[in-house]
Design an enzyme around this catalytic site. Structure first.
Site, PDB file in Angstrom:
ATOM      1  N   PHE A 181       0.834  -1.420  -0.027  1.00  0.00           N
ATOM      2  CA  PHE A 181      -0.273   0.097  -0.063  1.00  0.00           C
ATOM      3  C   PHE A 181       1.258   1.526  -0.253  1.00  0.00           C
ATOM      4  O   PHE A 181       1.938   1.015   0.563  1.00  0.00           O
ATOM      5  CB  PHE A 181      -0.967   0.049   1.386  1.00  0.00           C
ATOM      6  N   ASN A 183       1.229   3.813   1.842  1.00  0.00           N
ATOM      7  CA  ASN A 183       2.687   4.332   2.953  1.00  0.00           C
ATOM      8  C   ASN A 183       3.259   3.478   3.720  1.00  0.00           C
ATOM      9  O   ASN A 183       4.077   3.433   4.635  1.00  0.00           O
ATOM     10  CB  ASN A 183       1.884   5.149   3.764  1.00  0.00           C
ATOM     11  N   LYS A 184       3.646   2.601   2.512  1.00  0.00           N
ATOM     12  CA  LYS A 184       4.366   1.333   3.353  1.00  0.00           C
ATOM     13  C   LYS A 184       5.942   0.492   2.814  1.00  0.00           C
ATOM     14  O   LYS A 184       6.193   1.556   1.912  1.00  0.00           O
ATOM     15  CB  LYS A 184       3.910  -0.422   2.669  1.00  0.00           C
ATOM     16  N   ASN A 185       6.616   0.566   3.553  1.00  0.00           N
ATOM     17  CA  ASN A 185       7.704   0.392   3.172  1.00  0.00           C
ATOM     18  C   ASN A 185       8.412   0.019   1.631  1.00  0.00           C
ATOM     19  O   ASN A 185       8.840   1.081   1.720  1.00  0.00           O
ATOM     20  CB  ASN A 185       8.659  -0.533   3.886  1.00  0.00           C
ATOM     21  N   ILE A 186       7.727  -0.815   1.215  1.00  0.00           N
ATOM     22  CA  ILE A 186       7.653  -1.067  -0.617  1.00  0.00           C
ATOM     23  C   ILE A 186       6.210  -0.428  -0.451  1.00  0.00           C
ATOM     24  O   ILE A 186       5.347  -1.398  -0.477  1.00  0.00           O
ATOM     25  CB  ILE A 186       7.899  -2.325  -0.143  1.00  0.00           C
TER      26      ILE A 186
END
Ligand code: PLP
Length: 383
Positions: A181, A183-186
């Protein structure tokens, strides 16, 4: 509202632009070669046998429960201090979520002692969520799973590059679920991944990802005359190759992103060290963490005080968030009337501070200074 210091910022650049354009120009934009490459590279990064890319982590969690055969009449133990998708996925297969509390107000991981208390003859699985990228006590949890014959699903949405005793999170339970998603790290806007060392479960997830349809080669091997067969009631949980191209670039950046976030967390710890009005969870964490977010908990506080501090920070241009409003207190889970003391306190008093690749030390200094000031003001207003 436009924040001077946002909660999160994308780590995107020209390479992402190029990868998307290249895919568009290839004219193959739906699931295809990029997705295959992403699955291969993600599996090798995690050192896991199988990975199946899907449309998001919520779909991954749904498929995980589905391929494990969990359904009506079954119970699944879940955390409440998580994004609600962790819990909702249990309802998708008509099973019942049973909430367990967190370990303590400075360790937000699901408490193995409370898990054991919640086990009944109906319990089939435990979903753990590695909050912020910090590992749950997987030794204790896997021990319980073995003793009571339960499946462990890891909601690894926060932890694409975290470990527990050298093992990558998401690969310790029977299935791990990841989110891409925005705002996730990937990130590739929307995306997810299922990983497992169990070939049969991976095969089943692959089938259910696309309508339960057999592939052509699979079909030929079984001597069917039709182009394809439909073996099970599946879904359309496919990712597309535009997103897969983005996720591939982001996967390459992950190590650098993790190193930077670790440094920023250390800087936060230094800057906040003297504040005795807050608790910093996972302060003594020994394992590698992807540092998805940086939460703090206000001491001797309630949600009114917390919200006031957040409003003051917002006025100063600093965006914060709350991870998470406790799932067991949402209207749809109210009927289970669960009480989770520690989860409740954290849910009412946690503040997530900004953390992302391009965050500056100077900005962290400002956030720490303002937070300290607003908490002191609150104390003076009360004295
Ligand atoms: C983001 C998130 C999800 C859902 O991921 P999607 O890809 O948006 O479906 C699930 N669990 C946790 C803990 C998350 O943070």
């Amino acid at each position: 509202m436009n924040f001077r210091i946002p909660l999160f910022d994308l780590n995107y650049g020209r390479v992402e632009d190029g990868a998307v354009l290249k895919t568009l120009h290839s004219k193959w934009i739906s699931m295809g070669p990029n997705t295959k490459r992403l699955e291969k590279e993600f599996a090798s990064f995690l050192n896991v046998k199988n990975s199946v890319a899907v449309t998001n982590c919520t779909a991954a969690l749904h498929l995980a429960l589905k391929v494990l055969g969990i359904g009506e009449g079954d119970e699944v133990i879940v955390p409440s201090l998580t994004f609600v998708a962790t819990v909702n996925s249990v309802r998708y297969v008509n099973a019942m979520p049973v909430f367990a509390d967190i370990t303590s107000v400075d360790n937000f991981s699901i408490d193995p002692v409370d898990i054991e208390k919640k086990i009944t003859p109906k319990t089939k699985a435990i979903i753990v969520m590695h909050y912020g990228g910090f590992a749950c006590d997987m030794d204790a949890i896997m021990k319980l799973a073995k003793r009571y014959n339960l499946s462990v699903i890891e909601d690894a949405a926060h932890s694409p590059n975290s470990d527990f005793k050298g093992k990558k999170l998401g690969t310790i339970g029977v299935i791990g679920c990841f989110s891409f998603f925005s705002n996730k790290n990937i990130t590739c806007a929307e995306g997810g991944m299922i990983v497992t060392n169990d070939d049969a479960l991976a095969e089943k997830a692959r089938l259910l990802r696309s309508h339960g349809m057999t592939s052509l080669s699979y079909d030929r091997a079984r001597g069917h005359s039709a182009d394809y067969d439909v073996l099970e009631l599946g879904y359309n949980y496919r990712i597309d190759d535009i997103r897969a191209a983005l996720a591939l670039v982001q996967l390459k950046k992950l190590e650098g992103d993790t190193i930077k976030r670790k440094k920023l967390r250390e800087y936060y710890l230094e800057e906040l060290a003297k504040m005795n009005t807050i608790i910093i969870p996972y302060k003594d964490n020994k394992f590698g963490s992807s540092n998805y977010i940086f939460p703090i908990v206000l001491k001797n506080s309630d949600f009114k005080k917390r919200d006031k501090v957040r409003q003051k920070l917002a006025k100063a241009g600093i965006q914060t968030s709350v991870h998470y409003p406790a799932a067991h207190r949402f209207t749809i889970y109210n009927e289970l009337s669960t009480t989770l003391e520690k989860t409740d306190y954290v849910s009412d008093n946690v503040i997530t501070l900004p953390l992302y690749y391009s965050l500056k030390k100077k900005q962290i200094r400002e956030i720490a200074e303002k937070l300290n000031r607003y908490l002191k003001e609150d104390k003076n207003e009360k004295d």
